[in-house]
Motif scaffolding. Sequence first.
Motif, PDB file in Angstrom:
ATOM      1  N   ARG B  96       0.847  -1.192   0.000  1.00  0.00           N
ATOM      2  CA  ARG B  96       0.000   0.000   0.000  1.00  0.00           C
ATOM      3  C   ARG B  96       0.884   1.245   0.000  1.00  0.00           C
ATOM      4  O   ARG B  96       1.655   1.454   0.928  1.00  0.00           O
ATOM      5  CB  ARG B  96      -0.897   0.010   1.234  1.00  0.00           C
ATOM      6  N   HIS B  97       0.754   2.020  -1.056  1.00  0.00           N
ATOM      7  CA  HIS B  97       1.534   3.254  -1.177  1.00  0.00           C
ATOM      8  C   HIS B  97       0.578   4.436  -1.236  1.00  0.00           C
ATOM      9  O   HIS B  97       0.185   4.871  -2.322  1.00  0.00           O
ATOM     10  CB  HIS B  97       2.387   3.227  -2.447  1.00  0.00           C
ATOM     11  N   PRO B  98       0.188   4.964  -0.105  1.00  0.00           N
ATOM     12  CA  PRO B  98      -0.710   6.126  -0.132  1.00  0.00           C
ATOM     13  C   PRO B  98       0.007   7.349  -0.682  1.00  0.00           C
ATOM     14  O   PRO B  98       1.233   7.441  -0.613  1.00  0.00           O
ATOM     15  CB  PRO B  98      -1.064   6.324   1.341  1.00  0.00           C
ATOM     16  N   GLU B  99      -0.766   8.277  -1.201  1.00  0.00           N
ATOM     17  CA  GLU B  99      -0.181   9.517  -1.710  1.00  0.00           C
ATOM     18  C   GLU B  99       0.484  10.289  -0.571  1.00  0.00           C
ATOM     19  O   GLU B  99      -0.074  10.429   0.513  1.00  0.00           O
ATOM     20  CB  GLU B  99      -1.270  10.386  -2.352  1.00  0.00           C
ATOM     21  N   GLN B 100       1.698  10.768  -0.819  1.00  0.00           N
ATOM     22  CA  GLN B 100       2.389  11.639   0.129  1.00  0.00           C
ATOM     23  C   GLN B 100       2.631  12.972  -0.586  1.00  0.00           C
ATOM     24  O   GLN B 100       3.646  13.151  -1.259  1.00  0.00           O
ATOM     25  CB  GLN B 100       3.719  10.985   0.563  1.00  0.00           C
ATOM     26  N   ALA B 101       1.667  13.848  -0.451  1.00  0.00           N
ATOM     27  CA  ALA B 101       1.759  15.133  -1.141  1.00  0.00           C
ATOM     28  C   ALA B 101       2.976  15.906  -0.639  1.00  0.00           C
ATOM     29  O   ALA B 101       3.401  15.718   0.503  1.00  0.00           O
ATOM     30  CB  ALA B 101       0.490  15.940  -0.912  1.00  0.00           C
ATOM     31  N   ILE B 102       3.540  16.747  -1.481  1.00  0.00           N
ATOM     32  CA  ILE B 102       4.753  17.473  -1.083  1.00  0.00           C
ATOM     33  C   ILE B 102       4.448  18.411   0.085  1.00  0.00           C
ATOM     34  O   ILE B 102       5.231  18.531   1.020  1.00  0.00           O
ATOM     35  CB  ILE B 102       5.344  18.252  -2.285  1.00  0.00           C
ATOM     36  N   LEU B 103       3.319  19.091   0.032  1.00  0.00           N
ATOM     37  CA  LEU B 103       2.807  19.807   1.198  1.00  0.00           C
ATOM     38  C   LEU B 103       1.450  19.185   1.508  1.00  0.00           C
ATOM     39  O   LEU B 103       0.682  18.858   0.593  1.00  0.00           O
ATOM     40  CB  LEU B 103       2.680  21.307   0.909  1.00  0.00           C
ATOM     41  N   GLU B 160      -8.498   5.744   3.335  1.00  0.00           N
ATOM     42  CA  GLU B 160      -8.864   5.012   2.113  1.00  0.00           C
ATOM     43  C   GLU B 160      -8.607   3.516   2.222  1.00  0.00           C
ATOM     44  O   GLU B 160      -9.040   2.751   1.368  1.00  0.00           O
ATOM     45  CB  GLU B 160      -8.143   5.597   0.893  1.00  0.00           C
ATOM     46  N   TYR B 161      -7.885   3.089   3.265  1.00  0.00           N
ATOM     47  CA  TYR B 161      -7.650   1.653   3.452  1.00  0.00           C
ATOM     48  C   TYR B 161      -8.495   1.154   4.624  1.00  0.00           C
ATOM     49  O   TYR B 161      -8.847   1.923   5.515  1.00  0.00           O
ATOM     50  CB  TYR B 161      -6.169   1.385   3.741  1.00  0.00           C
TER      51      TYR B 161
END
Lengths: 271, 786
Positions: B96-103, B160-161
């Motif tokens: 599972r690779h959730p989004e890691q937004a830059i900010l 989301e998970y």
Amino acid sequence: MIPSTLEYTKARSIDEALAAVAAGARPLAGGMSLLPMMRLRLASPGAVVDLGGVPELVGVCEDGDELAVGAMTTHRAIANDPLIARHCHVVAQAAAGVGSMTIRNRGTIGGSLAHADPHGDLPAAILAAGGAVIVRGPGGERRVDVGDLITSYLTTTIADDELITQVRLPKDAAQSAYAKFHRRAIDWSIIGVGVSIGADGVRAAATGVGERPMRLTGFESVLDGGGSLEAAIARAAEGLSPTADLDGSTEYKQHLVGVLAARAYAEASSR
Amino acid sequence: MAVDYTTQTTGGIGDAVLRKEDRKFVTGEGRYVDDLKLPAMLHAVFVRSPFGHARITAIDTSAALALPGVHAVLTHATLPVETGVLSASNPGGDVRHPEQAILAKEFARYAGEPVAMVIADDRYIARDGADLVHVDYDPLPVVVDAEKALEPGAPLVHAEYDSNLVKTLEHVTDGFDDAMAKAARVIKLRVDNQRVTPMPMETRGCIGDWSDSTGEVTLYTSTQVAHFVRTFVSIVCGTSEAKVRVVTPDVGGGFGAKLNTYREEFAVCAASHAVGRPIKWIEDRTENAVATIHGRAQVQYYEAGVDDNGRIVALKFDAVQNNGAYNMLLTPSISHLTLFMVPGLYDIQDISIRIRQTFTNTTPTDAYRGAGRPEATHGIERLMDAIADDLGIDAAEVRRRNFIQPEQFPYSSATGLIYDSGEYEANLDKALELSDYAGFPARRAESEQNGKHRGIGLSTYVEVCGLAPSAVTAALGIGAPGWEHSTVRLHPTGKATVITGTSPHGQGHATSWSQITQTELGIPFDDVEVIHGDTAFQPYGLGTYGSRSLAVGGIALYRSLGKVREKARELAAHLLECSIDDLEWTGTAWQVKGSPDRAKTIQELAYAGWTSASLPEGIEPVLEATTFHDPPNFTFPNGTHVCEVEIDPETGRIEILNYTAVDDCGNVINPLIVDGQVHGGIIQGLGQALFEETVYGEDGQMLTPTLVEYLVPSAADVPPMTLSRTVTPSPSNPLGVKGIGEAGTIGASAAIVNAAVDALSGLGIRHLEMPMQPGRVWKAMQEATS
């Protein structure tokens, strides 16, 4: 360090320094406590006045049955001072154990007392010795016993427009010692205990035990009453409830007070 | 090893040469990111979430923008990037690779997560501006403990998970159940390998410089992996990789913390694009505690099935790995390295491994010196002592009975590795002799007379290094290869430039690579310049981590040197009018066999190759060669560490009296550098054993954000160390080298804890968790004696 914007002045005399603090500046002694707090923005003084340029605040001399120690005298100078070593060993020993050499070269006895860190070594050692401070303000000078100086965490009875100018140490505290316990070779005290055996009896005081350095009255009263050291140790932490933290539980710290009181007493007795 | 610390300043392979790069460092002339000042440069400070978990409902930047000197305040909505942080790790393909937004985008999931970025004329104004950014947070339930994160009903870090599970790594051999059923007894142990912080001397920092006119992006950053950063900057910022240049100036330590690609590196590039001026960001120490990856954070449950002789017949390992709030570059692969090394250097063929990785509301974890292997070593070395204790067998003896034997190499481990070489028992014997293990009972008796508890502890280890054969990294779900690059270039004057894809940040490659060049090509040490860490000068390089630089990058260099030497040979044969078979290599020249008067030095050949006045048929001008070396296998350094401690029964304080380390890193290029690596590694292991722990409160607040709470050992805490070596050259590479960067850390923590537990064994104490602070040791003693 990224402190908030501030105004910096360097005082050349006590009067200049007093004028600056009266105008709202925070006094900056060695900076070993204030600067880290400014770095973390736990302190954001709008102005600081540097006391490092006031020669009359530095030095140790005899004055009757006391030693007069300038508030800006560094820990290193105190640790190496022959008068303090002879007459008030507990303070010299505590100063020798403060932080690292770098810190001892900058940190001052007056700064340590005024900052009133609840884990500071000098306040407990001076309390054990029975010392006092000279405080000067707009109304002149007053003398405050160290036991009446610190009231709570980082809080003293010094008014914002006053400065500690001198620390007075008794000359009858030769038979004294300071024992501290810390995790690394160079570290803050978890607990520190100073013991002084004088003509009037035993004085013992601890740091790290609460919001301010505390006299170990149970320990003192047993020994002054001719009781055994074991009995005194059992009562060393009486009335003290040091805060549990990453260094250990309240119970552990209470235990350490007894261990260190015994060690300091043994060393003081042997002097 | 007791090196004669002379003042030798030049030499070849095997010589204890002083490091040529140290003069600039000790005279203060090193040049780090924060020393760089670009014209028109602005400064960034990040606004970070004070909550462990919160919904961001509004961000008001108006007060900050009104502050004189503030140029911009960027948020997720305004920072021009194409995507979030990328990970290169996907073991099994279903991580599972959730989004890691830059900010942070809508949610902040750990205290310290960047939410906004203030750009100002200087760092002070930027910091004042950051204090004026008003963020509305709606706090959400927090989970920081990895085991609690897996419980039903635990707060979800990523809504989301349906759970906080990132990935379960499993490996069970066919015969495991039968073997365990036949075990005479089963010994269980729980080990908590606590969360720690790498804490390099130099924190992170970077400068992004995006040229609007050319589209070129230059990023100066304190990293171990410049090329990785370049590739990912191009993807995240949406520009051509060929337009991006990443420059690594001097780097003041990494320990894995800089084996990553971070939000701030992307943010300064994107912000430079948005603002049109170079943007510098320098991490402060407290920021480093929350914004740079942590390491370890693995809870392990061991069950060893043993026979009556203490032989392990089956081993079960069930662990929970705290990945933190997001997966960074290699996060899901770190506990995969633990999986590999679960059996250690013991011949255990029936094994059951399960590692569950979890999300929590904490700073992400990733590679920290040893990266997954110290966790495996610490656990099994504690387990070996528990077995010895349970069966009443000496700790050294129980290890002997379980060691892989020399004749078993190459050894196929139950976890699928092929161990290259080792003589574990000979190594152990040397360590026992040097530490006077036999004389310990007398020393213990002496300590007892002085009222102290004395203990001795062993740690025998093997690690997997030389990362990595590219086919293996691909099979493990790592989206990056494991080869390394080198170029060797001879100049007309006979001097050499060595360009390496490794990225030294304290390892001394300029020195070691010069030594290899002197020995292999005859160019004197002082005539060799080593260039690294600038993507404009290098072909792709993979960088420095995983004790790989020498075993992979050093071999790439060795092969380029060989290519240059062979090209020089053809040239020499042409100039001397003989066959190449008539020539012999003297170490500095090609000469006609037996005829010293008919020879060409490497310098003469460099000049001849450059002038090209007369070249043999089919030979191009210039002596230069490039190699991309992909290693055929990992390497397997190993060793024995012995620690002796005394414990004050009144306070619980542990004093390390002496420390012996016998390491086998194969052949040694520079014993001085190897000793330095072992010293430093042991000190970091000592730090974890005695002092260091990154602690979170239940509310997600970090309780150790400064060096007042997070205790790093100083030189004054370091015990006397006796270092020695055994040498079993690796058969996997022509230099026979294995790697030494992580060995000390891998071996140390268990030796120290085992010594402390041994000291207190008389009280019935069988285990201590790290860090062994006096309060914890005292409590264990109280409980044991009450």
